[in-house]
Scaffold this motif. Sequence first.
Motif, PDB file in Angstrom:
ATOM      1  N   SER A  55       0.928  -1.436  -0.085  1.00  0.00           N
ATOM      2  CA  SER A  55       0.151  -0.206   0.150  1.00  0.00           C
ATOM      3  C   SER A  55       0.931   1.377   0.348  1.00  0.00           C
ATOM      4  O   SER A  55       0.214   2.735  -0.369  1.00  0.00           O
ATOM      5  CB  SER A  55      -0.857   0.162   1.239  1.00  0.00           C
ATOM      6  OG  SER A  55       0.030   0.647   2.286  1.00  0.00           O
ATOM      7  N   LYS A  77       2.629   2.303  -2.121  1.00  0.00           N
ATOM      8  CA  LYS A  77       2.548   2.413  -3.563  1.00  0.00           C
ATOM      9  C   LYS A  77       1.615   3.997  -3.575  1.00  0.00           C
ATOM     10  O   LYS A  77       2.140   4.743  -4.737  1.00  0.00           O
ATOM     11  CB  LYS A  77       2.741   1.919  -4.380  1.00  0.00           C
ATOM     12  CG  LYS A  77       3.902   0.509  -4.791  1.00  0.00           C
ATOM     13  CD  LYS A  77       3.639  -0.421  -5.561  1.00  0.00           C
ATOM     14  CE  LYS A  77       3.647   0.389  -6.868  1.00  0.00           C
ATOM     15  NZ  LYS A  77       5.162   0.776  -7.713  1.00  0.00           N
ATOM     16  N   ILE A  78       0.784   4.431  -2.460  1.00  0.00           N
ATOM     17  CA  ILE A  78       0.002   5.091  -2.849  1.00  0.00           C
ATOM     18  C   ILE A  78       0.923   6.126  -2.594  1.00  0.00           C
ATOM     19  O   ILE A  78       0.067   7.474  -3.017  1.00  0.00           O
ATOM     20  CB  ILE A  78      -1.325   5.196  -2.213  1.00  0.00           C
ATOM     21  CG1 ILE A  78      -1.623   3.371  -2.346  1.00  0.00           C
ATOM     22  CG2 ILE A  78      -2.164   6.244  -1.527  1.00  0.00           C
ATOM     23  CD1 ILE A  78      -3.391   2.813  -1.584  1.00  0.00           C
ATOM     24  N   PHE A  79       1.214   5.870  -1.455  1.00  0.00           N
ATOM     25  CA  PHE A  79       1.931   7.598  -0.848  1.00  0.00           C
ATOM     26  C   PHE A  79       3.226   8.102  -0.966  1.00  0.00           C
ATOM     27  O   PHE A  79       3.863   9.228  -0.250  1.00  0.00           O
ATOM     28  CB  PHE A  79       1.445   8.039   0.717  1.00  0.00           C
ATOM     29  CG  PHE A  79       1.604   6.969   1.162  1.00  0.00           C
ATOM     30  CD1 PHE A  79       3.101   6.436   2.050  1.00  0.00           C
ATOM     31  CD2 PHE A  79       0.943   5.442   1.956  1.00  0.00           C
ATOM     32  CE1 PHE A  79       3.314   5.902   2.895  1.00  0.00           C
ATOM     33  CE2 PHE A  79       1.526   4.632   2.402  1.00  0.00           C
ATOM     34  CZ  PHE A  79       2.545   4.890   3.078  1.00  0.00           C
TER      35      PHE A  79
END
Length: 515
Positions: free
Chosen positions: A229, A231-233
């Motif tokens: 996850s 990779k989102i931020f």
Amino acid sequence: MSDAILSPHLKSAIRNYALLFFGSILFHLVGTWNLPLIDRDEPRFAEASREMIERSDYVVPYFNNHFRFDKPPLAYWGQVASYKIFGEGDFAARFPSALAAALTAVAIFAWALRLRSPWQASAPQARIDGGKLAWWAAIIFTLSLQTFLHAKAAVADMWLVLFVTLAHWAGYELLRDSLDAPLQVSLVRSAVAPYQYRTLWWWVFYLSLAFGFLAKGPIGWMPLLTILSTKIFLAEPKLNYRFQFLFGSLFMLAIVALWGIPALVRTQGQFFVVGIGRHVVGRSFATMEGHGANSFGMYLLLLPFYFVTIFISFFPWSIKLPWLTKKLWRRRDEIDNYLIAGVAIIFIIFSLIKTKLPHYSLPAFPLLALLLARRLTTEGSMHFVRKCALASVLVYLAIALVVPPLVARFFPAYELFQEAREYLRPDMEFGAVDFNEPSLVWYFRGRVRWFLTPLNSSRVADFMAKAGPRFVIVPTSVTTTLFADHPENWKMFSTRGFNIAKGKRVEVTLMLKSE
């Protein structure tokens, strides 16, 4: 010269870790010797571990002479080791959970020392605040209500929490340069080269995932989703470069296979079919033992279950969760995002699963403790927090010391065992009618060699007529019917109490034939 400079810091670190570990484990152990094991899970774990020792079989767990596929073996191994040290008993069965909770607190403390407080610009000040942050993060986790309860329970949950926490910490370390980019300061300087440093945390990450699986199954792999996850931020996390997912997954599966393959071979694959199929997949799509929704409408209604029960489970610190949410909504950094991602993954997974119990959210508590401690130590009212911590310690200790002796008499299996124990012999057989609770097996097999035989009323007379010493446990209401003409030398013991697993009062009688 350097040794002289480092020595005080090293001594201080050793003192802090020792104080936290021993203080935490003593806190969790208070009262564990006075409270009987609570049906149903505690006696099942405790007895399965005893049967491991009796069989000298540490691969396939048994309960009451039948396969127990519910959980992988890590919790049983911990209890086996505890029995070897302390002997078989309630205290020894619960000791591994207290140990795992104490180790989790130490891991949180050590991880928090590696974190900076939000928006900290000064490296020296960050180091000072890091110590305060570390202590409060460990204290918040330790004094949460659900931690207090499950650190005293003879189950597998605290081992899952420990290894999920270690995996999340290792994931943070492998992403540290990206997550901590605004400050670029190491609060605890590493003595190893960067490559060696990354390799060390790579090993910790995948070993933790493997042991998380051995604690409670595939749910121990949740930190993998937290990592993905990011990779989102994070702009350029280069996840595969850092984590080497293929090699790591193979290594993790190899560790699990050391136990899993022999277990599958020995049970003709049933450990997978039942343990994974029924207790993992089945738990996701159907309710287990009545814990959850039995209709689609109720399932939708219970989706926010953990977002509501967290205010009880994480008490007293849940009082500050609305404040924390408001602060994080307005401003947060990449470390906050990482911790929030871990919490969100855990809550989403368990919200989607149909079987629901309040303690399933426990693996999120270390991350919540770190999030809350980071804000409280810089923006919160520490006067309130200190008062809250002191009150919690006093209340929890009072509960642990006062409540167990008062409620012990309401545990029917434990009370029957206490009344009849001096008449029990190793060669006795025993059975039960309409009260086949796991606690009967755990307590009475502490004195007798045979396993519990489930009976119905029509078989009681034949069972008691067989040669050899034996006893049977039946509802008190049918005693006069079943034993109207029993021999005078038979012993009779009766008690009443509360069957916690089924939520009802019970009155039971033990009829014992000594010859």
